[in-house]
Write a protein that holds these residues in place. Structure first.
Motif, PDB file in Angstrom:
ATOM      1  N   GLN A   1       0.840  -1.196   0.000  1.00  0.00           N
ATOM      2  CA  GLN A   1       0.000   0.000   0.000  1.00  0.00           C
ATOM      3  C   GLN A   1       0.875   1.246   0.000  1.00  0.00           C
ATOM      4  OE1 GLN A   1      -4.098   1.597   1.252  1.00  0.00           O
ATOM      5  NE2 GLN A   1      -3.199   0.527  -0.455  1.00  0.00           N
ATOM      6  N   LEU A   2       1.132   1.766  -1.209  1.00  0.00           N
ATOM      7  CA  LEU A   2       1.870   3.018  -1.349  1.00  0.00           C
ATOM      8  C   LEU A   2       0.839   4.134  -1.341  1.00  0.00           C
ATOM      9  CD1 LEU A   2       4.585   2.104  -3.999  1.00  0.00           C
ATOM     10  CD2 LEU A   2       4.513   1.675  -1.544  1.00  0.00           C
ATOM     11  N   SER A   3       0.852   4.938  -0.296  1.00  0.00           N
ATOM     12  CA  SER A   3      -0.233   5.881  -0.041  1.00  0.00           C
ATOM     13  C   SER A   3       0.255   7.315  -0.127  1.00  0.00           C
ATOM     14  CB  SER A   3      -0.838   5.623   1.342  1.00  0.00           C
ATOM     15  OG  SER A   3      -1.363   4.319   1.419  1.00  0.00           O
ATOM     16  N   GLY A   4      -0.698   8.237   0.010  1.00  0.00           N
ATOM     17  CA  GLY A   4      -0.387   9.657  -0.068  1.00  0.00           C
ATOM     18  C   GLY A   4      -0.889  10.397   1.147  1.00  0.00           C
ATOM     19  N   ARG A   5      -0.596  11.690   1.168  1.00  0.00           N
ATOM     20  CA  ARG A   5      -1.067  12.572   2.231  1.00  0.00           C
ATOM     21  C   ARG A   5      -2.335  13.268   1.760  1.00  0.00           C
ATOM     22  NH1 ARG A   5       2.785  12.187   5.955  1.00  0.00           N
ATOM     23  NH2 ARG A   5       4.870  11.652   5.235  1.00  0.00           N
ATOM     24  N   GLY A   6      -3.113  13.761   2.701  1.00  0.00           N
ATOM     25  CA  GLY A   6      -4.391  14.366   2.374  1.00  0.00           C
ATOM     26  C   GLY A   6      -4.240  15.769   1.825  1.00  0.00           C
TER      27      GLY A   6
ATOM     28  N   ILE B   1       2.356  -0.096   4.595  1.00  0.00           N
ATOM     29  CA  ILE B   1       1.724   1.181   4.258  1.00  0.00           C
ATOM     30  C   ILE B   1       2.845   2.208   4.304  1.00  0.00           C
ATOM     31  CG2 ILE B   1       0.073   2.963   4.927  1.00  0.00           C
ATOM     32  CD1 ILE B   1      -1.644   0.817   6.227  1.00  0.00           C
ATOM     33  N   CYS B   2       3.194   2.774   3.162  1.00  0.00           N
ATOM     34  CA  CYS B   2       4.323   3.701   3.131  1.00  0.00           C
ATOM     35  C   CYS B   2       4.143   4.703   2.000  1.00  0.00           C
ATOM     36  CB  CYS B   2       5.645   2.955   2.978  1.00  0.00           C
ATOM     37  SG  CYS B   2       5.888   2.152   1.381  1.00  0.00           S
ATOM     38  N   ALA B   3       5.054   5.668   1.934  1.00  0.00           N
ATOM     39  CA  ALA B   3       5.018   6.681   0.887  1.00  0.00           C
ATOM     40  C   ALA B   3       5.604   6.127  -0.402  1.00  0.00           C
ATOM     41  CB  ALA B   3       5.809   7.917   1.336  1.00  0.00           C
ATOM     42  N   ALA B   4       5.090   6.600  -1.505  1.00  0.00           N
ATOM     43  CA  ALA B   4       5.654   6.226  -2.797  1.00  0.00           C
ATOM     44  C   ALA B   4       7.002   6.900  -2.987  1.00  0.00           C
ATOM     45  CB  ALA B   4       4.701   6.621  -3.922  1.00  0.00           C
ATOM     46  N   SER B   5       7.924   6.186  -3.605  1.00  0.00           N
ATOM     47  CA  SER B   5       9.240   6.760  -3.908  1.00  0.00           C
ATOM     48  C   SER B   5       9.093   7.891  -4.914  1.00  0.00           C
ATOM     49  CB  SER B   5      10.142   5.669  -4.486  1.00  0.00           C
ATOM     50  OG  SER B   5      11.237   6.228  -5.167  1.00  0.00           O
ATOM     51  N   PRO B   6       9.940   8.940  -4.805  1.00  0.00           N
ATOM     52  CA  PRO B   6       9.906  10.018  -5.805  1.00  0.00           C
ATOM     53  C   PRO B   6      10.196   9.534  -7.225  1.00  0.00           C
ATOM     54  CG  PRO B   6      11.198  10.669  -3.884  1.00  0.00           C
ATOM     55  CD  PRO B   6      10.911   9.212  -3.735  1.00  0.00           C
ATOM     56  N   ASP B   7      10.816   8.343  -7.339  1.00  0.00           N
ATOM     57  CA  ASP B   7      11.138   7.795  -8.657  1.00  0.00           C
ATOM     58  C   ASP B   7       9.955   7.073  -9.300  1.00  0.00           C
ATOM     59  OD1 ASP B   7      13.757   8.672  -8.358  1.00  0.00           O
ATOM     60  OD2 ASP B   7      14.389   6.801  -7.404  1.00  0.00           O
ATOM     61  N   LEU B   8       8.862   6.954  -8.565  1.00  0.00           N
ATOM     62  CA  LEU B   8       7.695   6.234  -9.063  1.00  0.00           C
ATOM     63  C   LEU B   8       6.751   7.222  -9.749  1.00  0.00           C
ATOM     64  CD1 LEU B   8       7.194   3.132  -8.510  1.00  0.00           C
ATOM     65  CD2 LEU B   8       5.375   3.881  -6.978  1.00  0.00           C
ATOM     66  N   ALA B   9       6.602   7.097 -11.064  1.00  0.00           N
ATOM     67  CA  ALA B   9       5.733   7.985 -11.850  1.00  0.00           C
ATOM     68  C   ALA B   9       5.922   9.460 -11.487  1.00  0.00           C
ATOM     69  CB  ALA B   9       4.270   7.584 -11.696  1.00  0.00           C
TER      70      ALA B   9
END
Length: 427
Positions: A111-116, A153-161
Motif C-alpha cells: 500500500q503506497l499511499s499519499g497525504r491528504g 503502508i508507506c510513501a511512494a518513492s519520488p522515482d515512481l511515476a
C-alpha cells in the motif's frame, strides 16, 4: 523520440482532436523534464478536461507517466500481491484495517499511499499519528517487509511515476482535478508502477467524494479497470456511498483509533462491512480462498498490524495523541437523524487542523471530528452529536460554521438507509 511544438498539441486537443501516442509520449516526457512550460501544460489540461480523451489516449497517457520513472519488481516477494486504492472520502480509514487483514490471509499488500489535501484525509497523515512510525522505505526494505509480514503502508518513492507528481500539483491549482482521464491516469500509473499483480479500487460516490454522481463514478471505475487490464494488472472497482462519513471518526489519530477497534473485533458496522467486502474482492483476485471475517475474528489481522507498525519504527502500544481542546456540539431538537452530510464533516476536520490547503502545510495528529449521531439514530435536544478535537482553539468557530446544517433531525422514524456498496465493475 519525435519532437513537437507544444502549442500544436494544445490546439489539437482544444479543437476536439485525438492526440497520437507520439504526441502524448513527447508532451509528458518534455513536461517532466521541464521543457514544456507550466502555462502550456495548464492549457492542455484544461482542453482535456473540456473535451475528454478517447480510451487509446488515456492508455497512452498512463503508459507515458509509468515510463517517466521506475517500475518496482515484486516478483520475489513469495506471496500473491494485491493492493487497494480509494478515490478519497471522509472518515475513510479502511486501509488501516484492510491491509493487515488481507496480509493475515496470506497475500502481500504494497500500500503506497499519499497525504491528504483539502477535505479528504490521507492515509499517511493518519499513520503518522503513531509514535515513531516512518513513511519512507527503500525498495529493498519494502520488498523485505512484504516477504516477512505481507503488509506495508508507506510513501511512494519520488522515482515512481514522477510525471504524475508534477501533473497532480498543477491540476490542483488550475481547476482541472475533476478530469476523469487525468484521475484515471494518475491513480493507475502509480499503482501499475508499484508492481502489484492485482488491484481493487474503492470508487467513492456522493457529497463527500470527488465523483458526485453515480454516472461519473461508473465512468471512472470502468476507465481504470480497462487501464489495469491493458497493463496486465487484474483490477476490480467497487462503487461505494460517500454521502455520509464512513464510521464515526474523521481526522487522523481518531481514525486510527477507530481502525484499531475494527481490528479488535468491534468498530462501526459500515467500516467493518466495507473492510470485509474489499478484502473478499482482493483475496479473489489474489487467488486465496480464505474467509476474511474469520481471520479478523481470530485476531490474526491485529497481529499483522502490530508487526507492520513495528517494522516501520512505530510503537503499536503507544497511546495516540490527544487534543489540547475538545468541544461538544449538541442537538437542537428531538427526533431522528435522517441525514449526516459527509462534505461538511470533512471540511470541519480540515478546519480543525486534520488536513491541509497546500501540500507543504503541516497537520495536527489529534485534530478531527467525532460524529456521535448517525442516520437512523434517535436524539434528544441537548444530546452531544459532534465532538471537535484540535490543538488550536481559534479554529473551533470555523469548524462549527462548516457543521451548521450537516445534521438533519426530523420527527418520526428514519427512512431506509442508503446501501453502502452500490455496484462492482470487474475486468
Amino acid at each position: 523520440m519525435t519532437s513537437f511544438a507544444a502549442v500544436d498539441v494544445i490546439t489539437a486537443k482544444r479543437d476536439g482532436g485525438t492526440l497520437t501516442t507520439a504526441q502524448i509520449d513527447w508532451v509528458v516526457g518534455a513536461y517532466t523534464a521541464g521543457e514544456v512550460a507550466e502555462e502550456q501544460m495548464s492549457a492542455l489540461l484544461m482542453a482535456i478536461l473540456l473535451n475528454g480523451m478517447a480510451p487509446a489516449e488515456i492508455a497512452a497517457w498512463t503508459a507515458a507517466m509509468i515510463r517517466s520513472g521506475v517500475r518496482l519488481d515484486l516478483s520475489g516477494v513469495g506471496r500473491p500481491t494485491v493492493d487497494k486504492h480509494s478515490t478519497g472520502g471522509v472518515g475513510d480509514k479502511v486501509s488501516l484495517a484492510l491491509v493487515p487483514l488481507v496480509a493475515a490471509c496470506g497475500a502481500a499488500v504494497p500500500q503506497l499511499s499519499g497525504r491528504g489535501l483539502g477535505h479528504t484525509g490521507g492515509t499517511l497523515d493518519k499513520m503518522a499519528s503513531i509514535r515513531g512510525w516512518r513513511a519512507d522505505l527503500s525498495p529493498e526494505a519494502l520488498t523485505g517487509q512484504l516477504s516477512r509480514i505481507g503488509a506495508v503502508i508507506c510513501a511512494a518513492s519520488p522515482d515512481l511515476a514522477p510525471a504524475d507528481r508534477k501533473l497532480y500539483a498543477l491540476r490542483d491549482v488550475t481547476g482541472t482535478v475533476e478530469s476523469v482521464p487525468m484521475i484515471s491516469a494518475s491513480i493507475m500509473s502509480k499503482k501499475i508502477a508499484e508492481g502489484t499483480a492485482s488491484l481493487v479500487l474503492d470508487v467513492k460516490v456522493g457529497d463527500g467524494a470527488f465523483m458526485k454522481t453515480r454516472e461519473r463514478a461508473t465512468e471512472l471505475a470502468r476507465t481504470m479497470v480497462e487501464l489495469g487490464a491493458a497493463h496486465g494488472v487484474r483490477t476490480t472497482a467497487v462503487l461505494t456511498d460517500m454521502s455520509t462519513p464512513l464510521g464515526r471518526a474523521a481526522g487522523n489519530a481518531v481514525e486510527v483509533a477507530e481502525a484499531l477497534d475494527v481490528l479488535a473485533g468491534g468498530g462501526p458496522a459500515d467500516v467493518v462491512e466495507l473492510t470485509l467486502a474489499l478484502a473478499s474482492e482482493m483475496l479473489a483476485l489474489a487467488g486465496i480462498d480464505r474467509d476474511p471475517a474469520r481471520v479478523l475474528a481470530s485476531g490474526g489481522a491485529m497481529d499483522s498490524w502490530r508487526a507492520m507498525v513495528s517494522a516501520q519504527g512505530g510503537d503499536p502500544a503507544a497511546p495516540l495523541p490527544r487534543p489540547a481542546e475538545v468541544e461538544v456540539v449538541t442537538a437542537e431538537r428531538d427526533g431522528t437523524v435522517t441525514e449526516l452530510a459527509a462534505l461538511p464533516v470533512g471540511l470541519a476536520a480540515w478546519r480543525l487542523g486534520a488536513g491541509r490547503a497546500r501540500k507543504e502545510d503541516p497537520v495536527q495528529a489529534a485534530a478531527g471530528v467525532l460524529c456521535l449521531a448517525r442516520p437512523g439514530e434517535r436524539v434528544v435536544r441537548g444530546q452531544p452529536v459532534f465532538e471537535l478535537h484540535t490543538d488550536t482553539p481559534e479554529r473551533l468557530d470555523a469548524a462549527r460554521s462548516e457543521l451548521a446544517g450537516a445534521l438533519r433531525i426530523d420527527p418520526g422514524d428514519a427512512a431506509p438507509l442508503r446501501p453502502l456498496i452500490l455496484d462492482t465493475v470487474r475486468g
